[in-house]
Design an enzyme around this catalytic site. Structure first.
Site, PDB file in Angstrom:
ATOM      1  N   VAL A 138       0.908  -1.317  -0.093  1.00 25.79           N
ATOM      2  CA  VAL A 138       0.238  -0.003   0.152  1.00 25.79           C
ATOM      3  C   VAL A 138       0.708   1.285   0.102  1.00 25.79           C
ATOM      4  O   VAL A 138       0.636   2.147  -0.851  1.00 25.79           O
ATOM      5  CB  VAL A 138      -1.016  -0.055   1.211  1.00 25.79           C
ATOM      6  CG1 VAL A 138      -1.978   1.055   1.149  1.00 25.79           C
ATOM      7  CG2 VAL A 138      -1.877  -1.164   1.244  1.00 25.79           C
ATOM      8  N   GLU A 139       1.948   1.264   0.626  1.00 19.01           N
ATOM      9  CA  GLU A 139       2.894   2.252   0.814  1.00 19.01           C
ATOM     10  C   GLU A 139       3.806   2.607  -0.509  1.00 19.01           C
ATOM     11  O   GLU A 139       3.903   3.947  -0.777  1.00 19.01           O
ATOM     12  CB  GLU A 139       3.676   2.186   2.067  1.00 19.01           C
ATOM     13  CG  GLU A 139       2.901   2.287   3.522  1.00 19.01           C
ATOM     14  CD  GLU A 139       2.628   3.962   3.893  1.00 19.01           C
ATOM     15  OE1 GLU A 139       3.290   4.825   3.201  1.00 19.01           O
ATOM     16  OE2 GLU A 139       1.726   3.866   4.729  1.00 19.01           O
ATOM     17  N   SER A 140       4.208   1.578  -0.618  1.00 17.79           N
ATOM     18  CA  SER A 140       5.337   1.850  -1.812  1.00 17.79           C
ATOM     19  C   SER A 140       5.390   0.728  -2.984  1.00 17.79           C
ATOM     20  O   SER A 140       6.331   0.871  -3.643  1.00 17.79           O
ATOM     21  CB  SER A 140       6.615   1.904  -1.234  1.00 17.79           C
ATOM     22  OG  SER A 140       7.081   0.556  -0.734  1.00 17.79           O
ATOM     23  N   TYR A 244      -7.070   3.642   2.656  1.00 12.78           N
ATOM     24  CA  TYR A 244      -5.733   3.211   3.067  1.00 12.78           C
ATOM     25  C   TYR A 244      -5.765   1.806   3.679  1.00 12.78           C
ATOM     26  O   TYR A 244      -5.323   0.937   3.318  1.00 12.78           O
ATOM     27  CB  TYR A 244      -4.977   4.090   3.762  1.00 12.78           C
ATOM     28  CG  TYR A 244      -3.506   3.664   4.298  1.00 12.78           C
ATOM     29  CD1 TYR A 244      -2.622   3.874   3.727  1.00 12.78           C
ATOM     30  CD2 TYR A 244      -3.482   3.199   5.827  1.00 12.78           C
ATOM     31  CE1 TYR A 244      -1.070   3.723   4.023  1.00 12.78           C
ATOM     32  CE2 TYR A 244      -2.076   2.840   6.423  1.00 12.78           C
ATOM     33  CZ  TYR A 244      -1.003   3.248   5.268  1.00 12.78           C
ATOM     34  OH  TYR A 244       0.062   2.889   5.613  1.00 12.78           O
TER      35      TYR A 244
END
Length: 560
Positions: A138-140, A244
């Site tokens: 999800v982040e990167s 998110y």
């Protein structure tokens, strides 16, 4: 009088019986976790306690892993799952998106392979939910060099201030936010702290990781003032934070039910991929890759925290080395003369040291770095750089003459090309080393070379070559295909690497809502013309949130 007493007693017994029946009525379903109003602690309204819900956050996942994935990171990760199973349309929407883009899940798994075992070690040590291991998706998208609009960087997307709070150094030479080992420890420490802040409510903790602890507290206080529920799903949050947590839960659900969703889990053994080795001094990264008998682009995937083609003069001096190369690396390093660890002195531009010394006084580096362009082969690269194919293969530990666009190659100096340079009897590669992991795929009805290639995220022509097929060959049901991945055949083009100069670095920027080429060019102090040149036309024309575009930074335009 006696009769009246008996009547009163009977009436009382009847009344008690009716009350008991009423209390045992089960016609109404019990309240779910999200239906139950949360309890507030009025003495400290900075967060909400959920004592009656806590057990639901540690409900064990009952998904069964396929026998082919026993003793893999997937089996271990699913055993550590403990977030609640929730039915919510926001989760379903994210699941649908990933199922419509199966190739993205294949690419992400390849990127995650070097890191997952270490992440699970940290998660299990700190007793965190296994789903947290998927948060870098999800982040990167598991790009250790990813850079965002909010100045967040690395697998775990730390912003500079939070990185500093958790001990991640950031200076001219080194950025701990991109250091896989250091940032994973920092991220798991931070997440554990957030879960304790919100009394074990992991959904609020995750929202805080994205939006900030103080901002989530304010959202909770707003709902308290309005007598509204204060669980994650009831809070008014920015769109990014609203998506998110569902995105993480969706990814976790897909991996837990991979066979049901027809998603192939790549075989990633549940064993360490790398080992931390302290070299105790500055060391050129191309030299370190050579000592480890590892292609440079693979070495840089493990060590993306350095801003230049050398470790930082004042440290850290820790390098992540593939486990099967550690012994050779240590022995080769011990035989390397100390004054050959760094072949060129590197100076920050701000110090004006270079103004005091002539370039001719600096030692010429033994190697330079070259990024493979689309359509180039070793023959053209060797000719352009005045060396030989054999020298290129030896310097880069290439098992074949095949290279991919985006790979970074060491270009040996002329004396290296003639094999007169090193003077060090580097240990030969072990006979068990393989350039790629060989797998087999049995074609199903309707399969084509194209969709099989897409499934494994490898070029169609490679599958045709490995199986001695024409690219237009029709596949028959039951036909067995050889697939080589990842190894030397990994998607090097999707892996961020150092560019050709020690003062230049290629980063991966995640497009956010509202971004434009003009904004990105201003942010990184690069021209829009260069942005278009570095990226495919489709990427630069339509900047879709979540897409990744390449930005090449030099010491003069680096923003962090």
């Amino acid at each position: 009088m006696h009769v009246n007493f008996n009547r009163s007693a009977n009436f009382l017994l009847l009344l008690i019986s009716l009350m008991f029946i009423g209390c045992s009525d089960t016609s109404r379903a019990p309240l779910s976790v999200n239906d139950r109003p949360p309890e507030s602690n009025r003495q400290d309204n900075s967060y909400v306690r959920h004592p009656s819900n806590k057990l639901s956050f540690f409900k064990k996942n009952k998904s069964k892993i396929a026998s082919s994935h026993k003793n893999t990171v997937w089996e271990r990760m699913l055993a550590l799952y403990s977030l609640p199973e929730i039915d919510n349309e926001r989760i379903d929407r994210e699941v649908d998106w990933y199922l419509q883009h199966p190739a993205s899940l294949a690419v992400i798994q390849q990127r995650a392979q070097p890191y997952l075992h270490h992440i699970l070690e940290e998660i299990e040590t700190k007793d965190l939910p296994g789903e947290i291991a998927l948060l870098p998706i999800v982040e990167s998208a598991f790009l250790p060099d990813a850079y965002s609009k909010s100045d967040a960087s690395g697998l775990w997307q730390f912003i500079p201030s939070t990185g500093n709070d958790f001990g991640l150094q950031q200076n001219y030479w080194y950025d701990g936010r991109r250091d896989v080992y250091a940032s994973t420890k920092a991220a798991t420490d931070y997440l554990k702290q957030l879960s304790e802040t919100f009394d074990g409510d992991w959904l609020l903790a995750l929202a805080s990781y994205n939006y900030g602890k103080g901002n989530v507290r304010k959202a909770i206080e707003r709902n308290e003032d309005l007598n509204l529920p204060t669980d994650y799903w009831s809070l008014s949050l920015p769109e990014e934070t609203m998506n998110y947590v569902p995105r993480l839960l969706a990814v976790a659900k897909i991996f837990a039910n991979a066979e049901e969703y027809n998603i192939r889990l790549q075989h990633i053994p549940n064993k360490p991929y790398f080992e931390v080795v302290d070299v105790h001094s500055q060391l050129d990264l191309p030299k370190a890759a050579e000592l480890a008998n590892t292609p440079l682009y693979e070495f840089l995937k493990l060590n993306p925290g350095f801003n230049h083609a050398t470790t930082a003069p004042q440290g850290p001096h820790q390098l992540l080395i593939p486990v099967d190369k550690v012994q050779a690396f240590k022995q080769n390093l011990a035989q390397l003369p100390y004054d050959e660890r760094v072949k060129q002195k590197y100076y920050p531009r701000e110090t004006n040291v270079l103004a005091k010394r002539e370039e001719s006084e600096l030692k010429r580096p033994l190697t330079t770095l070259y990024k493979v362009k689309s359509g180039e082969g070793l023959t053209a690269i060797a000719s352009k750089n005045h060396t030989t194919i054999e020298a290129l293969r030896k310097a880069n530990h290439l098992a074949t003459s095949s290279v991919r666009a985006g790979m970074v190659l060491q270009i040996p100096a002329s004396n290296i090309a003639s094999n007169k340079v090193t003077g060090i009897p580097f240990l030969p590669k072990t006979t068990t080393e393989k350039s790629a992991a060989v797998q087999f795929y049995v074609a199903k009805k309707g399969d084509t070379l194209f969709n099989v290639a897409q499934r494994y995220s490898v070029p169609v022509k490679d599958i045709a070559e490995w199986n001695k097929l024409n690219m237009k060959t029709a596949l028959l049901a039951g036909q067995k295909l050889t697939i080589k991945t990842p190894g030397q055949q990994a998607l090097a083009a999707t892996t961020p690497t150092l560019a050709a100069s020690n003062s230049v670095r290629s980063i991966s920027y995640i497009v956010r809502q509202g971004d434009s080429l003009a904004q990105i060019s201003r942010k990184f102090n690069v021209s829009m013309t260069d942005l278009r040149k570095w990226n495919p036309p489709a990427a630069s024309k339509a900047l879709i949130p979540g897409k990744i575009i390449k930005v090449i930074l030099s010491a003069g335009n680096r923003t962090t």
